[in-house]
Enzyme design. Sequence first.
Site, PDB file in Angstrom:
ATOM      1  N   GLU A   1       8.789  14.106 -21.065  1.00  0.00           N
ATOM      2  CA  GLU A   1       7.956  13.005 -20.583  1.00  0.00           C
ATOM      3  C   GLU A   1       8.505  11.686 -21.116  1.00  0.00           C
ATOM      4  O   GLU A   1       8.495  10.671 -20.434  1.00  0.00           O
ATOM      5  CB  GLU A   1       6.505  13.184 -21.030  1.00  0.00           C
ATOM      6  CG  GLU A   1       5.578  12.102 -20.531  1.00  0.00           C
ATOM      7  CD  GLU A   1       4.110  12.408 -20.793  1.00  0.00           C
ATOM      8  OE1 GLU A   1       3.368  11.471 -21.148  1.00  0.00           O
ATOM      9  OE2 GLU A   1       3.698  13.577 -20.636  1.00  0.00           O
TER      10      GLU A   1
ATOM     11  N   SER B   1       3.356  11.398 -26.155  1.00  0.00           N
ATOM     12  CA  SER B   1       3.549  12.786 -25.709  1.00  0.00           C
ATOM     13  C   SER B   1       5.001  13.004 -25.308  1.00  0.00           C
ATOM     14  O   SER B   1       5.546  12.271 -24.481  1.00  0.00           O
ATOM     15  CB  SER B   1       2.635  13.090 -24.521  1.00  0.00           C
ATOM     16  OG  SER B   1       1.278  13.044 -24.907  1.00  0.00           O
TER      17      SER B   1
ATOM     18  N   ARG C   1       3.024  12.080 -13.804  1.00  0.00           N
ATOM     19  CA  ARG C   1       3.946  11.299 -14.621  1.00  0.00           C
ATOM     20  C   ARG C   1       5.195  10.847 -13.853  1.00  0.00           C
ATOM     21  O   ARG C   1       6.285  10.759 -14.420  1.00  0.00           O
ATOM     22  CB  ARG C   1       4.358  12.089 -15.879  1.00  0.00           C
ATOM     23  CG  ARG C   1       3.192  12.496 -16.753  1.00  0.00           C
ATOM     24  CD  ARG C   1       2.472  11.281 -17.346  1.00  0.00           C
ATOM     25  NE  ARG C   1       1.295  11.687 -18.100  1.00  0.00           N
ATOM     26  CZ  ARG C   1       0.062  11.706 -17.607  1.00  0.00           C
ATOM     27  NH1 ARG C   1      -0.166  11.319 -16.362  1.00  0.00           N
ATOM     28  NH2 ARG C   1      -0.952  12.084 -18.346  1.00  0.00           N
TER      29      ARG C   1
END
EC number: 1.3.1.98
Length: 303
Positions: free
Chosen positions: A296, A221, A172
């Site tokens: 995130e 998320s 990520r």
Amino acid sequence: MSELDLPTVRGQLLRGETLAPFTWFRVGGPADALFLPADEDDLAAFLTQLNPDAPLLPIGVGSNLIVRDGGVPGVVVRLAGRQWAQIETLDGSRVKSGAGALDAMVAKAAAKAGIAGLEFYAGIPGTIGGALTMNAGCYGSETKDVLIEAVAMDRQGKRVTLTNKDFGFTYRHNALPGGLIFLSATYQGAPDDPAAVTARMAEITSRREASQPIREKTGGSTFKNPIGPDGEKLSAWKLNDEAGMRGHRRGGAQVSELHANFLINTGEATAADIEGLGEEVRSAVKAKHGIQLEWEIKRIGRG
């Protein structure tokens, strides 16, 4: 930021524009200026003339973003419109896409052309620009697995070609310097039967619909899946659930009952409600498991 600070453009340049409608959470204050460039030349001309000290932030469709209630300083750039979302299939099972294209549309175009490998993009609710920024992925595949190269524009308005290796992708995250605005990306797939590719995409979509609150005002998320003390991969949703946070509320924000790593705006949440709820989840997981979750979702602007 005064009007004199900003160059003349052919696209739209909106001052004090509230950003809430541009995010999936539907929260957030105004940008000092929101720029929707007409095309690459318009963007290049703007950047060439913009004060180099002016804050500059590109956003996509705001699917993984909290804009704080105090708004965003400087200029927010959004690549909106067909000119930024063109998708073409190339020889050798390659796909080229504009940075403003939705990930799911790139997956569909690849499937229609009989190109496998990009099915996972059907499960990611964002744009290609965002996928490049955060190495977006799901169900075992990530952007780094299929990207050949991308084209970006730097703060001086110059186009830069970046290879997969240049990104320094990790989970990520990419390791590129700040100030880049992605324009396009080229991917490498593999030849396959269009029906087979479409079937795999349908399975991904079905799994997502069954397990995630995709029809809510959410940001995807919330936290990255952490690595445990013994090097094992852990699931953020499970940690949140075991810490008793499923369904937990703060103001108009709630941890989803369906998926404990999703936060939702139940209707009247502020950005502070949502971010504050996320911090409560982090504190609960830290207290229960001794693990500090990392955000995130990107959070921007003044508190």
